[in-house]
Scaffold this motif. Structure first.
Motif, PDB file in Angstrom:
ATOM      1  N   ILE A  59     -18.864 -59.134  -9.425  1.00 54.63           N
ATOM      2  CA  ILE A  59     -18.515 -60.222 -10.334  1.00 54.63           C
ATOM      3  C   ILE A  59     -19.736 -61.074 -10.636  1.00 54.63           C
ATOM      4  O   ILE A  59     -20.052 -61.373 -11.798  1.00 54.63           O
ATOM      5  CB  ILE A  59     -17.389 -61.090  -9.731  1.00 54.63           C
ATOM      6  CG1 ILE A  59     -16.097 -60.282  -9.578  1.00 54.63           C
ATOM      7  CG2 ILE A  59     -17.144 -62.326 -10.612  1.00 54.63           C
ATOM      8  CD1 ILE A  59     -15.442 -59.868 -10.876  1.00 54.63           C
ATOM      9  N   LEU A 158      -6.071 -59.815 -19.183  1.00 51.18           N
ATOM     10  CA  LEU A 158      -7.380 -59.675 -18.551  1.00 51.18           C
ATOM     11  C   LEU A 158      -7.761 -58.204 -18.394  1.00 51.18           C
ATOM     12  O   LEU A 158      -8.924 -57.826 -18.570  1.00 51.18           O
ATOM     13  CB  LEU A 158      -7.386 -60.381 -17.200  1.00 51.18           C
ATOM     14  CG  LEU A 158      -8.706 -60.354 -16.422  1.00 51.18           C
ATOM     15  CD1 LEU A 158      -9.865 -60.879 -17.270  1.00 51.18           C
ATOM     16  CD2 LEU A 158      -8.578 -61.145 -15.125  1.00 51.18           C
ATOM     17  N   SER A 162     -10.994 -56.470 -20.025  1.00 51.63           N
ATOM     18  CA  SER A 162     -11.944 -55.817 -19.125  1.00 51.63           C
ATOM     19  C   SER A 162     -12.198 -54.373 -19.527  1.00 51.63           C
ATOM     20  O   SER A 162     -13.329 -53.884 -19.468  1.00 51.63           O
ATOM     21  CB  SER A 162     -11.433 -55.894 -17.685  1.00 51.63           C
ATOM     22  OG  SER A 162     -11.324 -57.244 -17.254  1.00 51.63           O
ATOM     23  N   ALA A 295     -19.314 -67.415  -7.667  1.00 51.09           N
ATOM     24  CA  ALA A 295     -18.706 -66.082  -7.597  1.00 51.09           C
ATOM     25  C   ALA A 295     -19.022 -65.472  -6.236  1.00 51.09           C
ATOM     26  O   ALA A 295     -19.484 -64.332  -6.141  1.00 51.09           O
ATOM     27  CB  ALA A 295     -19.229 -65.203  -8.726  1.00 51.09           C
ATOM     28  N   PRO A 404      -7.083 -64.116 -10.514  1.00 51.55           N
ATOM     29  CA  PRO A 404      -8.316 -64.783 -10.100  1.00 51.55           C
ATOM     30  C   PRO A 404      -8.396 -66.214 -10.624  1.00 51.55           C
ATOM     31  O   PRO A 404      -7.608 -66.629 -11.486  1.00 51.55           O
ATOM     32  CB  PRO A 404      -9.403 -63.911 -10.735  1.00 51.55           C
ATOM     33  CG  PRO A 404      -8.750 -63.321 -11.938  1.00 51.55           C
ATOM     34  CD  PRO A 404      -7.315 -63.090 -11.547  1.00 51.55           C
ATOM     35  N   ILE A 406     -10.644 -68.418 -12.824  1.00 55.59           N
ATOM     36  CA  ILE A 406     -11.712 -68.355 -13.826  1.00 55.59           C
ATOM     37  C   ILE A 406     -11.625 -69.618 -14.658  1.00 55.59           C
ATOM     38  O   ILE A 406     -10.640 -69.836 -15.381  1.00 55.59           O
ATOM     39  CB  ILE A 406     -11.582 -67.118 -14.735  1.00 55.59           C
ATOM     40  CG1 ILE A 406     -11.555 -65.833 -13.917  1.00 55.59           C
ATOM     41  CG2 ILE A 406     -12.734 -67.075 -15.742  1.00 55.59           C
ATOM     42  CD1 ILE A 406     -11.269 -64.584 -14.747  1.00 55.59           C
ATOM     43  N   ALA A 418     -15.466 -68.170 -10.675  1.00 50.02           N
ATOM     44  CA  ALA A 418     -15.118 -66.780 -11.012  1.00 50.02           C
ATOM     45  C   ALA A 418     -14.927 -66.027  -9.701  1.00 50.02           C
ATOM     46  O   ALA A 418     -15.825 -65.323  -9.232  1.00 50.02           O
ATOM     47  CB  ALA A 418     -16.207 -66.135 -11.861  1.00 50.02           C
ATOM     48  N   HIS A 421     -10.385 -62.202  -7.134  1.00 50.09           N
ATOM     49  CA  HIS A 421      -9.882 -61.022  -7.840  1.00 50.09           C
ATOM     50  C   HIS A 421      -9.133 -60.037  -6.941  1.00 50.09           C
ATOM     51  O   HIS A 421      -8.622 -59.033  -7.426  1.00 50.09           O
ATOM     52  CB  HIS A 421     -11.037 -60.293  -8.538  1.00 50.09           C
ATOM     53  CG  HIS A 421     -11.681 -61.081  -9.642  1.00 50.09           C
ATOM     54  ND1 HIS A 421     -12.545 -62.133  -9.403  1.00 50.09           N
ATOM     55  CD2 HIS A 421     -11.593 -60.968 -10.992  1.00 50.09           C
ATOM     56  CE1 HIS A 421     -12.955 -62.636 -10.554  1.00 50.09           C
ATOM     57  NE2 HIS A 421     -12.406 -61.945 -11.533  1.00 50.09           N
ATOM     58  N   GLN A 428     -12.027 -55.800 -13.000  1.00 49.17           N
ATOM     59  CA  GLN A 428     -12.047 -56.936 -13.923  1.00 49.17           C
ATOM     60  C   GLN A 428     -13.435 -57.541 -14.096  1.00 49.17           C
ATOM     61  O   GLN A 428     -13.582 -58.589 -14.720  1.00 49.17           O
ATOM     62  CB  GLN A 428     -11.058 -57.992 -13.433  1.00 49.17           C
ATOM     63  CG  GLN A 428      -9.627 -57.479 -13.422  1.00 49.17           C
ATOM     64  CD  GLN A 428      -8.626 -58.451 -12.831  1.00 49.17           C
ATOM     65  OE1 GLN A 428      -8.999 -59.377 -12.096  1.00 49.17           O
ATOM     66  NE2 GLN A 428      -7.354 -58.266 -13.131  1.00 49.17           N
ATOM     67  N   SER A 429     -14.462 -56.848 -13.611  1.00 47.64           N
ATOM     68  CA  SER A 429     -15.800 -57.439 -13.614  1.00 47.64           C
ATOM     69  C   SER A 429     -16.361 -57.645 -15.016  1.00 47.64           C
ATOM     70  O   SER A 429     -16.916 -58.705 -15.324  1.00 47.64           O
ATOM     71  CB  SER A 429     -16.746 -56.587 -12.769  1.00 47.64           C
ATOM     72  OG  SER A 429     -16.785 -55.242 -13.223  1.00 47.64           O
ATOM     73  N   THR A 432     -14.386 -60.431 -16.802  1.00 49.97           N
ATOM     74  CA  THR A 432     -14.720 -61.736 -16.228  1.00 49.97           C
ATOM     75  C   THR A 432     -16.109 -62.173 -16.666  1.00 49.97           C
ATOM     76  O   THR A 432     -16.336 -63.357 -16.968  1.00 49.97           O
ATOM     77  CB  THR A 432     -14.638 -61.676 -14.696  1.00 49.97           C
ATOM     78  OG1 THR A 432     -13.307 -61.328 -14.301  1.00 49.97           O
ATOM     79  CG2 THR A 432     -15.007 -63.014 -14.069  1.00 49.97           C
ATOM     80  N   PHE A 452      -5.345 -68.664 -15.409  1.00 55.03           N
ATOM     81  CA  PHE A 452      -6.388 -68.439 -14.420  1.00 55.03           C
ATOM     82  C   PHE A 452      -7.041 -69.738 -13.960  1.00 55.03           C
ATOM     83  O   PHE A 452      -8.020 -69.714 -13.219  1.00 55.03           O
ATOM     84  CB  PHE A 452      -7.450 -67.484 -14.976  1.00 55.03           C
ATOM     85  CG  PHE A 452      -6.877 -66.220 -15.533  1.00 55.03           C
ATOM     86  CD1 PHE A 452      -6.518 -65.181 -14.695  1.00 55.03           C
ATOM     87  CD2 PHE A 452      -6.674 -66.062 -16.900  1.00 55.03           C
ATOM     88  CE1 PHE A 452      -5.981 -64.010 -15.203  1.00 55.03           C
ATOM     89  CE2 PHE A 452      -6.140 -64.901 -17.427  1.00 55.03           C
ATOM     90  CZ  PHE A 452      -5.779 -63.862 -16.566  1.00 55.03           C
TER      91      PHE A 452
END
Length: 457
Positions: A59, A158, A162, A295, A404, A406, A418, A421, A428-429, A432, A452
């Motif tokens: 992330i 999301l 992603s 993160a 997550p 965010i 961030a 997850h 989801q990297s 995000t 989020f």
């Protein structure tokens, strides 16, 4: 059997190009981010950056690269270095079909049965039960039908973002050749277990996810060597995976450094907002940034406390055993949902891992959990060679509603969160990273971020 310590990244410069696109547009006609005047100095002394990213997992590094592509000068800080945590030991899946939150109706009824087995899919050491109770109560509330429906909608959005961002991101970072599409086979031991899964597949079908239900023979046509123990299965052909998650994150680190970014091994203690910047206090000096991205995975909530913000992040300790190449002729990822683990094929070998242990950040690993999964995998895949494996334990940062955090910190808009997850950090990297870059550059994100919000609890 050995226990594995994650490796460290080394700065490696390499030639690269960036492809223009919605999220990855070039700057000033070149393929490189705009260079800015730097006050960064070598060593572990104080320095200043446009953006400081705390966390060098998938992330954090994805967000750092996305910010870099917007022309920002970025420094990444991590207590251990790139790919040292859950980003290196996961199953390597981009699980875009997993739109259903773990916090779901009926999950609380299943939990007691799982908890009976201390080596089963869900475990809570007795000495940690009191500490995890507040999180579990929030999890139970998030499992109501209404909240589950809202979380599913947010998770779906999301996931779609992603998936759309992934290939442009990989193309831009020179990692596109690591992507695989070998599908995922979820197997069931009985007709009753298969029937119980059907509402979830109906929900996925409503969101356009392709899959097919299989008979025992059809499963074995896809994956020879599967035990006759399993009667039904469901195959998702569009399931993506990465050749090796550790190699992927290290490749992102190299690309980030090659583009002028800096990665430093520092243990971040506090964030201190100032009028025109944020001071990041570490054990080896202060780093200041105009904006900060937090993160740091399972350690993020500890750092957020310095901003007087309490976020109910819990640590799901995951275990795996990585076996050498040739351990089994694995043609697709196999999910043994009733037992809480998967078997995945990586470029480095076969990985057997999963399960959930709520045990916090400080307890020593219980590798008996990894051994139990490996024994089951041998029973379910009789031809599996279990010699020469390396065991691993890592921390999955999880929030009670399976979504997550965010968004901006409550104390200052100069800090962007961030984290949280859970099992879906790799998945989801890229999405995000897009959202974080939009927040850092004051652009309108492509999806609604209110579900989020870090302040939703």
């Amino acid at each position: 059997m050995s226990d594995r310590s994650p490796g460290r990244a080394r700065p490696i410069l390499e030639q690269h190009e960036r492809r223009a696109g919605d999220s990855w547009r070039t700057h000033q006609g070149s393929g490189f981010p705009i260079e800015r005047d730097r006050t960064i100095r070598t060593g572990q002394r104080d320095h200043r950056a446009d953006i400081v990213v705390v966390g060098a997992g998938v992330i954090g590094l994805s967000a750092a690269l996305a910010a870099q592509a917007r022309g920002l000068q970025v420094t990444v800080l991590d207590r251990e270095g790139p790919a040292a945590g859950a980003s290196s030991g996961n199953a390597g899946a981009f699980a875009f079909t997993d739109i259903l939150p773990l916090a779901s109706p009926g999950i609380i009824r299943k939990a007691p049965r799982w908890l009976i087995d201390p080596l089963g899919p869900l475990s809570i050491p007795p000495s940690y039960a009191l500490a995890v109770t507040p999180w579990m109560l929030r999890f139970a509330r998030a499992s109501s039908p209404r909240r589950f429906a809202l979380a599913t909608r947010a998770q779906t959005a999301l996931m779609a973002l992603s998936k759309a961002e992934l290939e442009p991101f990989m193309q831009a970072t020179g990692t596109r050749d690591m992507l695989r599409r070998n599908g995922n086979l979820e197997v069931y031991e009985s007709e009753a277990e298969f029937e119980a899964s059907l509402p979830g597949w109906v929900a996925r079908e409503r969101h356009g996810i392709a899959f097919g239900h299989l008979t025992a023979q059809e499963m074995r046509d896809i994956q020879p060597g599967l035990s006759s123990h399993f009667r039904r299965g469901t195959f998702t052909p569009e399931w993506y995976s990465i050749a090796d998650p550790s190699d992927y994150v290290l490749a992102l680190a190299r690309r980030f450094e090659a583009s002028g970014g800096t990665i430093e091994r520092r243990d971040v203690a506090r964030l201190v907002p100032r009028e025109d910047h944020v001071a990041v206090e570490t054990g080896s000096g202060i780093v200041t940034g105009a904006k900060i991205v937090l993160a740091a995975g399972a350690f993020s909530h500890r750092i957020a406390r310095s901003l007087r913000e309490t976020i109910p992040l819990e640590t799901e300790r995951g275990y795996n055993t990585s076996l050498p190449s040739g351990a089994f002729d694995l043609r697709t990822q196999i999910t043994f949902g009733g037992h809480g683990f998967v078997v995945s094929n990586l470029s480095s070998g076969v990985r057997v891992g999963g399960a959930v242990e709520f045990g916090g950040l400080d307890r020593p690993p219980n590798y008996a959990r990894a051994d139990a999964m490996l024994r089951k995998a041998k029973r379910f895949l009789p031809g599996l060679k279990t010699d020469g494996g390396q065991r691993w334990m890592g921390f999955r940062p999880s929030l009670p509603d399976s979504l997550p955090a965010i968004g901006h910190a409550k104390a200052t808009s100069r800090v962007v969160y961030a984290f949280g997850h859970g099992h879906l950090g790799l998945t989801q990297s890229a999405g995000t990273a897009r959202l974080v870059a939009d927040l850092l550059t004051d652009r309108t994100p492509p999806i609604d971020l209110s579900p989020f919000s870090p302040q939703r609890f």
